[in-house]
Write an enzyme that holds these catalytic residues in place. Sequence first.
Site, PDB file in Angstrom:
ATOM      1  N   ASP A  81     -17.859 -77.676 -73.100  1.00  0.00           N
ATOM      2  CA  ASP A  81     -16.589 -77.404 -73.106  1.00  0.00           C
ATOM      3  C   ASP A  81     -15.092 -77.341 -72.930  1.00  0.00           C
ATOM      4  OD1 ASP A  81     -16.202 -74.208 -74.093  1.00  0.00           O
ATOM      5  OD2 ASP A  81     -15.376 -74.596 -72.445  1.00  0.00           O
ATOM      6  N   GLU A 117     -11.744 -78.826 -71.537  1.00  0.00           N
ATOM      7  CA  GLU A 117     -10.666 -78.043 -71.706  1.00  0.00           C
ATOM      8  C   GLU A 117      -9.408 -78.918 -71.496  1.00  0.00           C
ATOM      9  OE1 GLU A 117      -9.959 -74.039 -70.517  1.00  0.00           O
ATOM     10  OE2 GLU A 117     -12.974 -74.195 -71.095  1.00  0.00           O
ATOM     11  N   ASP A 151     -13.487 -77.547 -80.286  1.00  0.00           N
ATOM     12  CA  ASP A 151     -13.848 -79.066 -79.109  1.00  0.00           C
ATOM     13  C   ASP A 151     -13.473 -80.445 -79.686  1.00  0.00           C
ATOM     14  OD1 ASP A 151     -14.879 -77.790 -76.055  1.00  0.00           O
ATOM     15  OD2 ASP A 151     -15.240 -76.525 -77.748  1.00  0.00           O
ATOM     16  N   HIS A 153     -12.709 -70.073 -69.103  1.00  0.00           N
ATOM     17  CA  HIS A 153     -12.255 -70.751 -69.264  1.00  0.00           C
ATOM     18  C   HIS A 153     -12.134 -71.734 -68.457  1.00  0.00           C
ATOM     19  CE1 HIS A 153     -10.381 -68.684 -72.303  1.00  0.00           C
ATOM     20  NE2 HIS A 153      -9.708 -67.022 -71.647  1.00  0.00           N
ATOM     21  N   ASP A 197     -17.579 -71.971 -68.735  1.00  0.00           N
ATOM     22  CA  ASP A 197     -17.575 -71.470 -70.969  1.00  0.00           C
ATOM     23  C   ASP A 197     -19.351 -72.295 -70.925  1.00  0.00           C
ATOM     24  OD1 ASP A 197     -15.510 -69.951 -70.106  1.00  0.00           O
ATOM     25  OD2 ASP A 197     -14.161 -71.568 -71.266  1.00  0.00           O
TER      26      ASP A 197
END
Length: 411
Positions: A224, A226, A324, A381, A386
């Site tokens: 995941d 960011e 992603d 987040h 996550d």
Amino acid sequence: MTASTTIAREFANSKMLMQFSLSFIVTSVICGLFVIIVLYCLTLKKFKSKSEVSKVWHNVTVNGRPSRKIRKQRSVRHKKKMASSAITQAMKTCKSEPITENEQPTKSASSTKALKRHSPEECKDVFNNPSNKKQSPKKSKVIRETKDFNHPVYKSISSQNGEINRMTHQQLISTLKQFNLDSSGYPDILKKRLKLYYMESSLGKAGLDSHQTAQSFDYLCVIDFEATCERQNPADYLHEIIEFPIVLVNTKTRLVEDTLMLFCKPLLNPKLSEFCTSLTNITQVQVDYADTFPVVLETVNRWMKHKELGSKYKFAIVTDGPWDMNLFLRVQCKLSKLKFPSYAKNWINLSKTFSSFYKTSRVKLELMLRNLGMEFEGQPHRGIDDAKNIARIAVKLMEDGCNLVINDALT
Ligand code: AMP
Ligand code: MG
């Protein structure tokens, strides 16, 4: 007078000659172009009839490439063809009603429908054959031979499923508790769990193997990302990855075997926006001292190699949606001038798997957890948190009998 008449006549003759040569050249060019296009069609060996050649004539643009519109139409036609062949194939292999409960997500909605009355193996087979290449007769024969859907147990499973569908939430909870099963989650999920339990035990009692728990992959790499962002990301905003986490789940033990978490230093927008920091909880210092993306990806690749992923062990990437890989990793690889990693071109989109398996609408991470009667653990987040929560959902799906298969790809 005679001289001027001769000049006038010669002038008229040369004008005619010019007109004739001009029309000859134009006709030759048109004929030449036509011959080139016909030859082009014939060499492609795609089109046999005259009418098809005329279709190509319409579809080809000046540079000889099909227009965008035509390519899109062809892709839609191809998808429709795939879906209808999946339906035909499903109808051919389907013998009777039951086995409704463990269909796997497919590439298109229509093919999902087509698979609804199939055993997990059949669903898997059609899914694993997305190009819809015809299965060898030997393989399809094996499927028919190993599954006798005329067995009375399927009728009993089917009627039991009907009863479960009519149960209230409270009845579902107490029945699940009777069997020492997890009774947390929304009614749709409880129904699915109870149906699977009943199917497993009925098939077991009848001496039939359901293969419910067999997994296609040895490991799941839950990722995941960011990325840098603004409160209102402009349409052309280029997100740069700032956190690259991986949660490694062993599908046999269903345990998290390892985690990897790396921060990345953004180069295009080195200063994180206030919004980004408060959304992700990632600080400016953390990214300032981090490696750039190429170094981070190299570390990830070494880690995967060390874990023997892709060599000794079969693994799949898991994310909670398409972005992603399709957005963050794609953009970052372009910015860093890196080849897109081949192992990330296809992945398990858990949100798709979830909605297809539990028959719910497509929902976000926190709602998937709530549907399962769980709460988000950690900081939403933050990539690693996550990913850990996505891994919890993956584990629950496996416990409930879902075989996690690839269902999304780079577009
Ligand atoms: P997530 O996996 O939902 O945490 O989101 C991944 C990335 O998407 C974040 O790091 C942001 O770059 C971007 N993002 C998520 N939510 C928002 C939002 N509400 N506004 C702007 N960007 C967002
Ligand atoms: Mg995230």
